[in-house]
Design an enzyme around this catalytic site. Structure first.
Site, PDB file in Angstrom:
ATOM      1  CE  LYS A 153     -14.909  47.614 131.682  1.00 21.28           C
ATOM      2  NZ  LYS A 153     -15.856  47.831 132.804  1.00 21.28           N
ATOM      3  CB  SER A 212     -16.128  51.462 132.882  1.00 20.48           C
ATOM      4  OG  SER A 212     -16.227  50.270 133.629  1.00 20.48           O
ATOM      5  CB  SER A 259     -19.078  49.227 134.688  1.00 22.07           C
ATOM      6  OG  SER A 259     -18.675  50.339 135.447  1.00 22.07           O
TER       7      SER A 259
END
Length: 458
Positions: free
Chosen positions: A79, A154, A178
């Site tokens: 990420k 996210s 997330s």
């Protein structure tokens, strides 16, 4: 190459050890899948040249008969909130579009040390601030199951990449769900570990940490393998000291396991989601587990979570975009503005409420071995929702998105308990539903093993 891209990390690592598949073939398969599915927009940066060089070195190590790490030759992604040495880390923001760190985050460094091949950085909303799979830098990331619904956030790109075969593993981060939310939306496994077990040094105030790095994978066995590679103490993390050890797994099965079922957490739960997750608990109960309802009103802690989230973004993000607000998402500017409006007393009260929630959870773990719940109150939301606004569930107003859609996930960020999202069935419209299991601190290995046992029933 198509078949290689769809292998599990466990099977791929074993095939590489047997010399049935080479690290070069594994890496090329992942890179080819990334190219073939550019429509999903899962990656900010594809580190193809570096990945190929690492794969060639990994192949040479196999041929020499070197001792191989847990992830030797297995592709993984990261990420884009986590630092990667020599590969740009944008935070999902145009402000950092060309930022290249000198060092890896702890989780990334450990994945590399275990022999994994880092293939690229995955998309995220700016600073991971909102429940939307888009940012001004990268645009919208699409859900591979249904492009008309959100991929979750996210760790959006990480979930999409894993679900679509762009590498079997990804490192996500979880500041309120997330990892678990996009895992649920994309039909994969996502785990938030116990605080400090996978050290995450990105936050300036580690004593008040509520953000975690963790594994995302298509199977629990893969998540467990990735967890094993990344977990361990780090003297720089106050919650990751060498004196803190994961409890050994006692090997108990589902029979006799005490599970506290949290059906609503004080929120409205969509009918099919309730039916599917309750059916999951009945399957587990049929294996001999003892399931009782746990009375936990998580939704009432939404203001606590929002206080800590907004104040944190006001302190960390607002100085970065001051005078350049036109470059960042309006929702980030608004979140930071709200954070600047809280007082020191507000922050102290939120911290005290966080302690009360921890004690509530501990009281329940005196009665139960695991807590179970849906991950989300409803399937993935249709695109076009306002991440700062309210949503409807079953055609009825349900409230603001954090308290209404994911009241089951942010509590574990406040309390530090490990939790895992498990894909469990689809709605009649074909949208994924997920079950969450949560364990006491440092029972991560037990959680992973029992999650694997649960998934055998799905």
């Amino acid at each position: 190459m198509t078949e290689i891209a769809d292998l599990s990390a466990v099977d791929l690592a074993e095939a590489i050890r047997r010399r049935a598949i080479s690290p070069v073939e594994a890496t090329e398969a992942a890179l080819e899948r990334i190219e073939a599915r550019r429509d999903l927009n899962a990656f900010v940066t594809v580190a193809a040249d570096a990945a190929r060089a690492e794969a060639r070195a990994a192949e040479a190590a196999v041929m020499r008969g070197d001792e191989l790490g847990l992830l030797h030759g297995v592709p993984y992604s990261v990420k884009d909130l986590l630092a990667t040495a020599g590969v740009r880390t944008t935070m999902g923001s145009r402000l950092f579009a060309e930022s290249v760190p000198a060092e890896d985050a702890v989780s990334v460094a450990r994945a590399r040390a275990a022999g994994g091949i880092m293939i690229g950085k995955t998309t995220t909303p700016e600073f991971g601030h909102a429940q939307t799979a888009s940012s001004p830098l990268t645009g919208l990331t699409l859900n591979p199951i249904d492009p008309g619904v959100t991929a979750g956030a996210s760790s959006s790109g990480s979930a999409v990449a894993v679900a679509a075969g762009m590498g079997p593993l990804s490192i996500g981060t979880d500041g309120g769900g997330s990892i678990r939310i996009p895992a649920a939306c994309c039909g994969i496994v996502g785990m938030k570990p116990t605080l400090g077990v996978i050290p995450h040094l990105a936050l300036p105030d580690l004593f008040a940490a509520n953000s975690f790095a963790g594994p995302m994978a298509r199977t629990v066995a893969d998540a467990a393998l990735f967890f094993q590679a990344m977990a361990g103490p780090d003297p720089r993390d106050p919650y990751g000291q060498a004196a803190v050890q994961l409890y050994p797994d006692d090997g108990r099965g589902l029979r006799g396991l005490r599970i506290g079922w949290i059906p609503t957490a004080g929120a409205r739960v969509e009918r099919e989601t309730a039916e599917i997750t309750q059916a999951a608990l009945r399957r587990i109960e049929a294996e001999g587990a003892v399931v009782e309802e746990a009375d936990l009103d998580f939704r009432s802690f939404e203001p606590v979570f929002l206080t800590l989230l907004r104040v944190g973004l006001a302190a960390r993000a607002a100085p970065a975009f001051a005078g350049r607000e036109d470059l960042v998402a309006p929702s980030l500017v608004e979140t930071a503005r709200l954070g600047q409006g809280y007082s020191a007393v507000d922050l102290a009260e939120a911290s005290a409420a966080r302690t009360r929630l921890f004690q509530m959870m501990q009281a329940h773990f005196a009665r139960f071995d695991l807590l179970a719940s849906p991950v989300l109150t409803a399937p993935p939301l249709a695109l076009g929702y306002d991440p700062m606004g309210e949503i409807e569930i079953d055609g009825q107003p349900a409230g603001t998105i954090r308290g209404a859609w994911y009241p089951f996930t942010y509590p574990q960020n406040l309390t530090g308990h490990p939790a895992i999202s498990l894909p469990w069935g689809r709605t009649r419209a074909g949208l994924p539903v997920a079950l969450q299991l949560c364990a006491p601190w440092y029972r991560d290995r037990m959680l992973l093993r029992l999650a694997d046992a649960v998934m055998q029933l799905a």
